[in-house]
Design a protein around this motif. Structure first.
Motif, PDB file in Angstrom:
ATOM      1  N   ASN A  45      15.238  76.938  16.375  1.00 45.75           N
ATOM      2  CA  ASN A  45      14.498  75.901  17.104  1.00 45.75           C
ATOM      3  C   ASN A  45      15.152  74.510  17.071  1.00 45.75           C
ATOM      4  OD1 ASN A  45      12.703  77.947  17.562  1.00 45.75           O
ATOM      5  ND2 ASN A  45      11.371  77.364  15.875  1.00 45.75           N
ATOM      6  N   THR A  46      14.434  73.557  16.446  1.00 47.82           N
ATOM      7  CA  THR A  46      14.924  72.174  16.415  1.00 47.82           C
ATOM      8  C   THR A  46      16.351  72.100  15.880  1.00 47.82           C
ATOM      9  OG1 THR A  46      12.683  71.445  15.952  1.00 47.82           O
ATOM     10  CG2 THR A  46      14.415  69.872  15.521  1.00 47.82           C
ATOM     11  N   ALA A  47      16.599  72.847  14.809  1.00 50.75           N
ATOM     12  CA  ALA A  47      17.913  72.799  14.171  1.00 50.75           C
ATOM     13  C   ALA A  47      18.981  73.353  15.106  1.00 50.75           C
ATOM     14  CB  ALA A  47      17.880  73.587  12.872  1.00 50.75           C
ATOM     15  N   LEU A  66      17.948  59.992  11.834  1.00 53.28           N
ATOM     16  CA  LEU A  66      16.612  59.544  11.411  1.00 53.28           C
ATOM     17  C   LEU A  66      15.589  60.613  11.760  1.00 53.28           C
ATOM     18  CD1 LEU A  66      18.162  56.883  12.988  1.00 53.28           C
ATOM     19  CD2 LEU A  66      16.423  55.774  11.593  1.00 53.28           C
ATOM     20  N   HIS A  67      14.888  61.107  10.749  1.00 50.34           N
ATOM     21  CA  HIS A  67      13.899  62.164  10.964  1.00 50.34           C
ATOM     22  C   HIS A  67      12.926  62.111   9.791  1.00 50.34           C
ATOM     23  CE1 HIS A  67      12.158  65.845  12.294  1.00 50.34           C
ATOM     24  NE2 HIS A  67      12.663  66.605  11.341  1.00 50.34           N
ATOM     25  N   ALA A  68      11.614  62.084  10.104  1.00 50.71           N
ATOM     26  CA  ALA A  68      10.634  61.852   9.038  1.00 50.71           C
ATOM     27  C   ALA A  68      10.165  63.130   8.347  1.00 50.71           C
ATOM     28  CB  ALA A  68       9.440  61.083   9.597  1.00 50.71           C
ATOM     29  N   ASP A  69      11.095  64.049   8.129  1.00 50.44           N
ATOM     30  CA  ASP A  69      10.760  65.253   7.362  1.00 50.44           C
ATOM     31  C   ASP A  69      11.607  65.232   6.085  1.00 50.44           C
ATOM     32  OD1 ASP A  69       9.655  67.615   6.606  1.00 50.44           O
ATOM     33  OD2 ASP A  69      10.272  68.752   8.375  1.00 50.44           O
ATOM     34  N   VAL A  70      11.288  66.164   5.160  1.00 50.66           N
ATOM     35  CA  VAL A  70      12.103  66.225   3.944  1.00 50.66           C
ATOM     36  C   VAL A  70      13.527  66.641   4.336  1.00 50.66           C
ATOM     37  CG1 VAL A  70      10.268  66.657   2.267  1.00 50.66           C
ATOM     38  CG2 VAL A  70      11.258  68.592   3.512  1.00 50.66           C
ATOM     39  N   PHE A 116      14.579  70.315   4.973  1.00 55.31           N
ATOM     40  CA  PHE A 116      14.083  71.102   6.104  1.00 55.31           C
ATOM     41  C   PHE A 116      15.262  71.496   6.991  1.00 55.31           C
ATOM     42  CE2 PHE A 116      11.598  72.709   9.458  1.00 55.31           C
ATOM     43  CZ  PHE A 116      10.410  73.084   8.867  1.00 55.31           C
ATOM     44  N   TRP A 117      15.307  72.778   7.333  1.00 57.40           N
ATOM     45  CA  TRP A 117      16.424  73.342   8.105  1.00 57.40           C
ATOM     46  C   TRP A 117      17.771  73.085   7.429  1.00 57.40           C
ATOM     47  CZ3 TRP A 117      15.394  77.307  10.498  1.00 57.40           C
ATOM     48  CH2 TRP A 117      14.385  77.424  11.453  1.00 57.40           C
ATOM     49  N   ASN A 118      17.727  72.851   6.107  1.00 59.63           N
ATOM     50  CA  ASN A 118      18.987  72.721   5.367  1.00 59.63           C
ATOM     51  C   ASN A 118      19.812  71.517   5.841  1.00 59.63           C
ATOM     52  OD1 ASN A 118      20.537  73.840   3.282  1.00 59.63           O
ATOM     53  ND2 ASN A 118      21.849  74.946   4.706  1.00 59.63           N
ATOM     54  N   ARG A 119      19.124  70.552   6.431  1.00 57.05           N
ATOM     55  CA  ARG A 119      19.848  69.429   7.041  1.00 57.05           C
ATOM     56  C   ARG A 119      20.735  68.711   6.031  1.00 57.05           C
ATOM     57  NH1 ARG A 119      14.723  68.814  10.139  1.00 57.05           N
ATOM     58  NH2 ARG A 119      15.249  69.050  12.333  1.00 57.05           N
ATOM     59  N   SER A 120      20.190  68.520   4.798  1.00 56.58           N
ATOM     60  CA  SER A 120      20.976  67.750   3.828  1.00 56.58           C
ATOM     61  C   SER A 120      22.298  68.430   3.508  1.00 56.58           C
ATOM     62  CB  SER A 120      20.174  67.505   2.557  1.00 56.58           C
ATOM     63  OG  SER A 120      19.449  68.657   2.220  1.00 56.58           O
ATOM     64  N   SER A 147       4.981  65.779  18.658  1.00 55.80           N
ATOM     65  CA  SER A 147       4.666  66.834  19.629  1.00 55.80           C
ATOM     66  C   SER A 147       5.096  68.204  19.111  1.00 55.80           C
ATOM     67  CB  SER A 147       5.322  66.515  20.974  1.00 55.80           C
ATOM     68  OG  SER A 147       6.668  66.128  20.793  1.00 55.80           O
ATOM     69  N   HIS A 148       5.115  68.355  17.800  1.00 58.70           N
ATOM     70  CA  HIS A 148       5.429  69.654  17.194  1.00 58.70           C
ATOM     71  C   HIS A 148       4.162  70.506  17.158  1.00 58.70           C
ATOM     72  CE1 HIS A 148       6.615  72.587  14.120  1.00 58.70           C
ATOM     73  NE2 HIS A 148       7.849  72.286  14.460  1.00 58.70           N
ATOM     74  N   THR A 149       4.343  71.818  17.373  1.00 59.42           N
ATOM     75  CA  THR A 149       3.200  72.714  17.260  1.00 59.42           C
ATOM     76  C   THR A 149       2.529  72.505  15.898  1.00 59.42           C
ATOM     77  OG1 THR A 149       2.540  75.018  17.273  1.00 59.42           O
ATOM     78  CG2 THR A 149       4.727  74.601  16.452  1.00 59.42           C
TER      79      THR A 149
HETATM   80  C1  GP9 Z   1      10.795  69.436  11.256  1.00 57.60           C
HETATM   81  C2  GP9 Z   1      11.121  69.859  12.654  1.00 57.60           C
HETATM   82  C3  GP9 Z   1      10.896  71.313  12.780  1.00 57.60           C
HETATM   83  O1  GP9 Z   1      11.893  69.011  10.514  1.00 57.60           O
HETATM   84  O2  GP9 Z   1      12.412  69.476  12.955  1.00 57.60           O
HETATM   85  O3  GP9 Z   1      10.988  71.714  14.079  1.00 57.60           O
HETATM   86  P1  GP9 Z   1      10.926  73.239  14.603  1.00 57.60           P
HETATM   87  O4  GP9 Z   1      12.244  73.855  14.327  1.00 57.60           O
HETATM   88  O5  GP9 Z   1       9.821  73.922  13.877  1.00 57.60           O
HETATM   89  O6  GP9 Z   1      10.677  73.067  16.064  1.00 57.60           O
END
Ligand code: GP9
Ligand code: MN
Length: 640
Positions: free
Chosen positions: A305-307, A351-355, A358-362, A419-421
């Motif tokens: 998805n987002t990643a 810039l993203h307000a999640d940990v 998440f999605w191994n971004r770090s 606008s995330h589910t």
């Molecule tokens: C949260 C967001 C998750 O970090 O990026 O998005 P998703 O992959 O679930 O659409």
């Protein structure tokens, strides 16, 4: 020694240690700042089972053997917890098996290791203390020991095996649909590794120890060694892929700051639509008319998805169909857009307000060339906002004040969240009023409210950029990451779209791309494009030249082609060019089941006319997968 009854009494010490193991897993989750665990029961069940599986076999050994076994397992447990905790403290991510395969960072951590050691890490050594006390009491006769007969040992092994199968079976096959049949064990093991593609989700459900174990299993099963033919295929693709041609827009935004907004779940179909006279996206509509608007632009996401949207956009490589590159290929070398810009004097920010995990971004961001990541803990999250995560309005407002300190030229990627589910926007922030007889269901209504809300947040962000003068100093690109999966496309008229409606309304659907810059014309483009084309297009506008062959093309260039793949099977679902198109939405995806069309009329022509482009695109998509799996991106450099 007094004999006691079998079977459970034999597992007393392992059960105590397994209980401690559950606690250690949970403390680890707190250590890495996970929020309250929504899967707490599954988590306790699975981590306890793994604890029993790890410590249980100690009961099969006599005296000394038992001590040696427990010491070995305890050492492994401590080492894994502590090294994961240290890795997290240093890199802000989780250690992966692939990090060792492509190790280039472990040296750096050695010098700072002392500074990372914190008292809390003692928790991960507590099992040694429990074992020592237990044996001391046993020797004093305060606890009775166990001596197992051969048959009992056999029964114990059987019990442990069944407990293990049952627990992991629940993870794999207990999704409320009863129990599936295991027909292929290696396949089952692979599935265990990928039952969820998100590491944070996996760690919350099963604990860090299970995550690492499944990562190792996945790493072993993953095909990363390429054959001679694989190399030949990649080479052939590279040879046939020229440098991105320069056109009249080359350098049109030279030296400008690059501001990217990846807008969560934004489908193209919501633009220029009204509900009872109210525009769903008034701000995006306005912006689309102020710059370049790509109305026939497609997402390319797979299970990430987002990643995946980020991966494809920043690398101009296809998302992998059955795994997530951000997770499984985070330690590769890439030639991504942020890296190219750092080589051209830019400072790069995400810039993203999640940990950050998440999605191994770090783990992957540094590999993409991001120098600074601004994440959840860098923002102030207002209490009782009604939003589950930081709202987009807060996100943009707080980001703007951080952005003031970014030295020019910079690249800043903003990834929105509101606008995330499940698309929940608190009532006070809902802007749309639906008529009584609305055709939308609750989820669709929520989705539209969330899009309207985030559209407003974006509008205010852009207005502020204009007010501060940054708008004139920047090239701004806004795009949707993927569709909403709410099925609202058809209600909004996607089926009447000029291009394949199947693409418009599916998750592989059409997302908008808007590029703004004071030096750019106002123009809507009907030509096909996708996330793959972002990198070459932006590079040309900024007047920087990608060093390596890319899968995408410049959207403002002459040659146009989009190939979309099914996110799970590898099949090509559509190839679009201005003159010819191929589509095949059947599951198997064989060429013969498809249709060939003359474009833009969409008139059926003989299938054979599409054969050449289909073969070419099949080779290109395979090359993309091999480049990622074989870590070959760094070998695609153009000769100087
Ligand atoms: C949260 C967001 C998750 O970090 O990026 O998005 P998703 O992959 O679930 O659409
Ligand atoms: Mn998303």
């Amino acid at each position: 020694m007094k004999r006691i009854s079998f079977p459970f009494s034999a597992l007393r010490l392992p059960a105590v240690l397994a209980g401690l193991f559950v606690l250690q897993n949970e403390i680890f989750n707190l250590f890495v700042h996970f929020p309250a665990n929504p899967y707490i029961f599954q988590f306790i069940f699975i981590t306890f089972s793994l604890g029993i599986l790890l410590y249980g076999p100690s009961e099969l050994f006599p005296k000394m053997g038992r001590i040696i076994y427990l010491s070995v397992i305890s050492t492994i447990v401590s080492l894994l917890f502590i090294s994961q905790a240290l890795y997290f403290s240093y890199f802000g991510g989780f250690m992966q098996a692939s990090a060792f395969a492509y190790a280039d960072q472990t040296g750096a951590i050695k010098s700072t290791i002392i500074t990372l050691i914190k008292p809390i890490l003692i928790v991960f050594l507590l099992q040694f203390f429990v074992i020592a006390v237990w044996f001391f009491k046993e020797r004093k006769g305060k606890i009775s020991g166990t001596v197992l007969f051969k048959k009992e040992k056999f029964a114990l092994v059987l019990f442990l095996a069944l407990a293990g199968l049952f627990s992991y079976g629940i993870v794999l096959f207990g999704d409320g649909n009863g129990w599936k049949k295991i027909t292929n064990f290696p396949q089952t093991l692979k599935e265990l590794n990928s039952f969820t593609f998100s590491p944070t989700d996996k760690i919350q459900r099963t604990g860090i120890f299970n995550y690492y174990a499944s990562d190792v299993v996945g790493f072993i099963f993953r095909k990363t060694k390429l054959t001679e033919e694989d190399f030949a295929l990649v080479q052939a693709w590279k040879q046939n892929t020229p440098e991105i041609a320069k056109n009249k827009y080359f350098g049109a935004a030279k030296g400008k700051d690059l501001i990217i907004v990846q807008f969560e779940s934004l489908e193209n179909v919501v633009l220029f639509q009204t509900i009872d006279g109210q525009e769903i996206t008034p701000n995006l509509n306005k912006l689309a008319k102020e710059g370049l608007y790509f109305d026939n632009y497609y997402t390319q996401v797979g299970p990430g998805n987002t990643a995946d949207a980020e991966f494809v956009t920043m690398n101009s490589l296809y998302a992998l169909p059955n795994t997530v590159a951000f997770v499984d290929f985070a330690h590769n070398s890439y030639n991504a857009l942020p890296a190219l810009l750092t080589q051209n004097g830019y400072r790069t920010y995400s810039l993203h307000a999640d940990v950050p995990t998440f999605w191994n971004r770090s783990n992957i961001y540094p590999k993409l060339g991001y120098e600074t990541s601004i994440t959840k803990s860098d923002f102030v999250i207002p209490e009782n906002s009604g939003f589950e995560m930081l709202s987009d309005k807060e996100f943009f407002t707080q980001s703007l004040s951080k952005m003031k300190d970014f030295p020019s030229p910079f690249m800043a990627t903003f990834i929105t969240l509101s606008s995330h589910t499940p698309f929940i926007v608190p009532e006070k922030d809902q802007m749309l009023v639906f008529p009584e007889n609305t055709p939308f269901n609750e989820t669709q209504k929520n989705y539209l409210q969330s899009i309207r809300y985030s559209d407003q947040a974006l509008g205010e962000f852009i207005a502020e950029l204009k007010r501060s003068g940054e708008y004139d100093r920047a090239l701004i690109a806004i795009y949707g990451d993927h569709g909403s999966l709410t099925g609202l496309g058809n209600i909004l008229g996607a089926e009447k779209s000029k291009v394949f409606p199947e693409l418009r309304s599916s998750v592989e659907g059409s997302v908008p791309l808007i590029i703004l810059g004071s030096s750019l014309p106002k123009k809507t483009y009907e030509i096909p494009g996708s996330h793959l084309d972002f990198y070459p297009t932006i590079a040309n506008l900024l007047g920087v030249t990608p060093k390596a062959a890319l899968m995408g093309q410049d959207l403002l260039g002459k040659s146009r082609r989009v190939t979309i793949r099914d996110s799970y099977s590898r099949a090509i679902t559509a190839i679009l060019t201005p003159t010819i198109a191929y589509k095949n939405f059947s599951e198997a995806g064989e060429f013969d089941n498809g249709t060939c069309l003359k474009m833009p009329e969409q008139k059926n022509i003989p299938l054979a006319d599409c054969k050449n482009i289909y073969l070419k695109e099949t080779a290109a998509t395979s090359a993309s997968d091999l480049i990622i799996k074989g870590n070959l991106a760094a070998t695609l450099l153009f000769a100087k």
